[in-house]
Design a protein around this motif. Structure first.
Motif, PDB file in Angstrom:
ATOM      1  N   LYS A  63      28.328  76.780  20.228  1.00 36.30           N
ATOM      2  CA  LYS A  63      27.609  75.657  19.620  1.00 36.30           C
ATOM      3  C   LYS A  63      28.552  74.701  18.886  1.00 36.30           C
ATOM      4  CE  LYS A  63      23.372  78.303  19.141  1.00 36.30           C
ATOM      5  NZ  LYS A  63      22.415  78.948  18.242  1.00 36.30           N
ATOM      6  N   ASP A  64      29.860  75.025  18.899  1.00 37.54           N
ATOM      7  CA  ASP A  64      30.896  74.179  18.269  1.00 37.54           C
ATOM      8  C   ASP A  64      30.727  74.002  16.762  1.00 37.54           C
ATOM      9  OD1 ASP A  64      32.305  73.731  20.656  1.00 37.54           O
ATOM     10  OD2 ASP A  64      31.010  72.045  21.187  1.00 37.54           O
ATOM     11  N   ILE A  65      30.256  75.044  16.071  1.00 32.61           N
ATOM     12  CA  ILE A  65      30.090  74.912  14.622  1.00 32.61           C
ATOM     13  C   ILE A  65      31.102  75.732  13.821  1.00 32.61           C
ATOM     14  CG2 ILE A  65      27.668  74.253  14.765  1.00 32.61           C
ATOM     15  CD1 ILE A  65      26.950  77.089  13.969  1.00 32.61           C
ATOM     16  N   ILE A  66      31.900  76.532  14.515  1.00 33.86           N
ATOM     17  CA  ILE A  66      33.011  77.232  13.868  1.00 33.86           C
ATOM     18  C   ILE A  66      34.252  77.069  14.736  1.00 33.86           C
ATOM     19  CG2 ILE A  66      31.563  78.921  12.654  1.00 33.86           C
ATOM     20  CD1 ILE A  66      32.404  80.981  14.817  1.00 33.86           C
ATOM     21  N   MET A  67      35.401  77.432  14.175  1.00 30.73           N
ATOM     22  CA  MET A  67      36.669  77.364  14.895  1.00 30.73           C
ATOM     23  C   MET A  67      37.297  78.750  14.937  1.00 30.73           C
ATOM     24  SD  MET A  67      38.389  73.920  13.305  1.00 30.73           S
ATOM     25  CE  MET A  67      38.336  74.514  11.618  1.00 30.73           C
ATOM     26  N   ARG A  68      38.081  78.985  15.981  1.00 29.84           N
ATOM     27  CA  ARG A  68      38.830  80.227  16.122  1.00 29.84           C
ATOM     28  C   ARG A  68      40.289  79.854  16.326  1.00 29.84           C
ATOM     29  NH1 ARG A  68      37.741  84.079  21.174  1.00 29.84           N
ATOM     30  NH2 ARG A  68      38.778  82.376  22.215  1.00 29.84           N
ATOM     31  N   GLU A  69      41.170  80.557  15.610  1.00 28.76           N
ATOM     32  CA  GLU A  69      42.604  80.294  15.711  1.00 28.76           C
ATOM     33  C   GLU A  69      43.340  81.602  15.962  1.00 28.76           C
ATOM     34  OE1 GLU A  69      46.201  78.678  12.835  1.00 28.76           O
ATOM     35  OE2 GLU A  69      44.134  78.360  12.225  1.00 28.76           O
ATOM     36  N   GLY A  70      44.224  81.582  16.945  1.00 23.95           N
ATOM     37  CA  GLY A  70      45.033  82.756  17.234  1.00 23.95           C
ATOM     38  C   GLY A  70      46.177  82.891  16.242  1.00 23.95           C
ATOM     39  N   LYS A  71      46.430  84.096  15.805  1.00 17.82           N
ATOM     40  CA  LYS A  71      47.528  84.406  14.878  1.00 17.82           C
ATOM     41  C   LYS A  71      48.349  85.539  15.480  1.00 17.82           C
ATOM     42  CE  LYS A  71      46.109  81.980  11.182  1.00 17.82           C
ATOM     43  NZ  LYS A  71      46.872  81.082  10.381  1.00 17.82           N
ATOM     44  N   THR A  72      49.593  85.647  15.034  1.00 21.24           N
ATOM     45  CA  THR A  72      50.431  86.760  15.485  1.00 21.24           C
ATOM     46  C   THR A  72      51.077  87.437  14.289  1.00 21.24           C
ATOM     47  OG1 THR A  72      51.580  84.907  16.532  1.00 21.24           O
ATOM     48  CG2 THR A  72      51.475  86.915  17.755  1.00 21.24           C
ATOM     49  N   ASP A  73      50.926  88.735  14.249  1.00 24.09           N
ATOM     50  CA  ASP A  73      51.583  89.567  13.243  1.00 24.09           C
ATOM     51  C   ASP A  73      51.696  90.950  13.880  1.00 24.09           C
ATOM     52  OD1 ASP A  73      52.678  90.554  10.909  1.00 24.09           O
ATOM     53  OD2 ASP A  73      50.706  90.981  10.032  1.00 24.09           O
ATOM     54  N   LYS A  74      52.721  91.124  14.701  1.00 28.87           N
ATOM     55  CA  LYS A  74      52.931  92.317  15.525  1.00 28.87           C
ATOM     56  C   LYS A  74      51.982  92.336  16.725  1.00 28.87           C
ATOM     57  CE  LYS A  74      54.660  95.023  11.709  1.00 28.87           C
ATOM     58  NZ  LYS A  74      54.415  96.110  10.801  1.00 28.87           N
ATOM     59  N   THR A  75      50.742  91.911  16.532  1.00 25.60           N
ATOM     60  CA  THR A  75      49.785  91.765  17.631  1.00 25.60           C
ATOM     61  C   THR A  75      49.110  90.396  17.501  1.00 25.60           C
ATOM     62  OG1 THR A  75      47.961  92.710  16.381  1.00 25.60           O
ATOM     63  CG2 THR A  75      49.279  94.239  17.706  1.00 25.60           C
ATOM     64  N   VAL A  76      48.420  89.996  18.540  1.00 19.48           N
ATOM     65  CA  VAL A  76      47.669  88.742  18.490  1.00 19.48           C
ATOM     66  C   VAL A  76      46.253  89.051  18.005  1.00 19.48           C
ATOM     67  CG1 VAL A  76      46.762  86.816  19.850  1.00 19.48           C
ATOM     68  CG2 VAL A  76      49.013  87.753  20.373  1.00 19.48           C
ATOM     69  N   TYR A  77      45.768  88.243  17.075  1.00 18.49           N
ATOM     70  CA  TYR A  77      44.402  88.404  16.584  1.00 18.49           C
ATOM     71  C   TYR A  77      43.852  87.017  16.272  1.00 18.49           C
ATOM     72  CZ  TYR A  77      46.474  87.770  11.944  1.00 18.49           C
ATOM     73  OH  TYR A  77      47.145  87.265  10.864  1.00 18.49           O
ATOM     74  N   TYR A  78      42.556  86.946  16.059  1.00 22.21           N
ATOM     75  CA  TYR A  78      41.910  85.663  15.788  1.00 22.21           C
ATOM     76  C   TYR A  78      41.317  85.645  14.395  1.00 22.21           C
ATOM     77  CZ  TYR A  78      42.225  84.860  20.800  1.00 22.21           C
ATOM     78  OH  TYR A  78      42.690  84.692  22.075  1.00 22.21           O
TER      79      TYR A  78
END
Length: 108
Positions: A63-78
């Motif tokens: 619905k485009d009302i939140i955002m998700r961003e990829g992060k890296t700290d030993k593994t990839v997570y959002y």
């Protein structure tokens, strides 16, 4: 018609109505205000299991009302966060205008 009753509703309540958010999604939205949280963190905050929160987040992303961003700290997570409120209001206005035009064309 409850949907059209705006008496006593704040901007946020109207946006929740436009995007048809359920109670869990409203809780998630409130938790994400001015924060970036992972699915696990959100699940702990709203006291639901990870998969339930993940489904709610996916619907909110669609619905485009939140955002998700990829992060890296030993593994990839959002991490997830809300859009800036003014941007969210603009998206809600566009969605409402689109719905209004569809209804008008159906009723002609």
């Amino acid at each position: 018609m409850e949907f059209f009753d705006l008496e006593g509703k704040e901007d946020e309540d109207i946006i929740f109505d436009i995007f048809d958010l359920n109670s869990l999604q409203k809780q998630i939205f409130d938790e994400l205000k001015n924060k970036q949280l992972t699915v696990q963190e959100l699940a702990a905050e709203v006291d639901r299991n990870r998969s339930t929160v993940q489904r709610a987040l996916q619907d909110m992303l669609n619905k485009d009302i939140i955002m998700r961003e990829g992060k890296t700290d030993k593994t990839v997570y959002y991490v997830y966060t809300t859009l800036p409120f003014e941007e969210l209001k603009n998206i809600a206005k566009q969605a409402l205008d689109s719905w209004h035009n569809k209804v008008k064309s159906k009723l002609q």
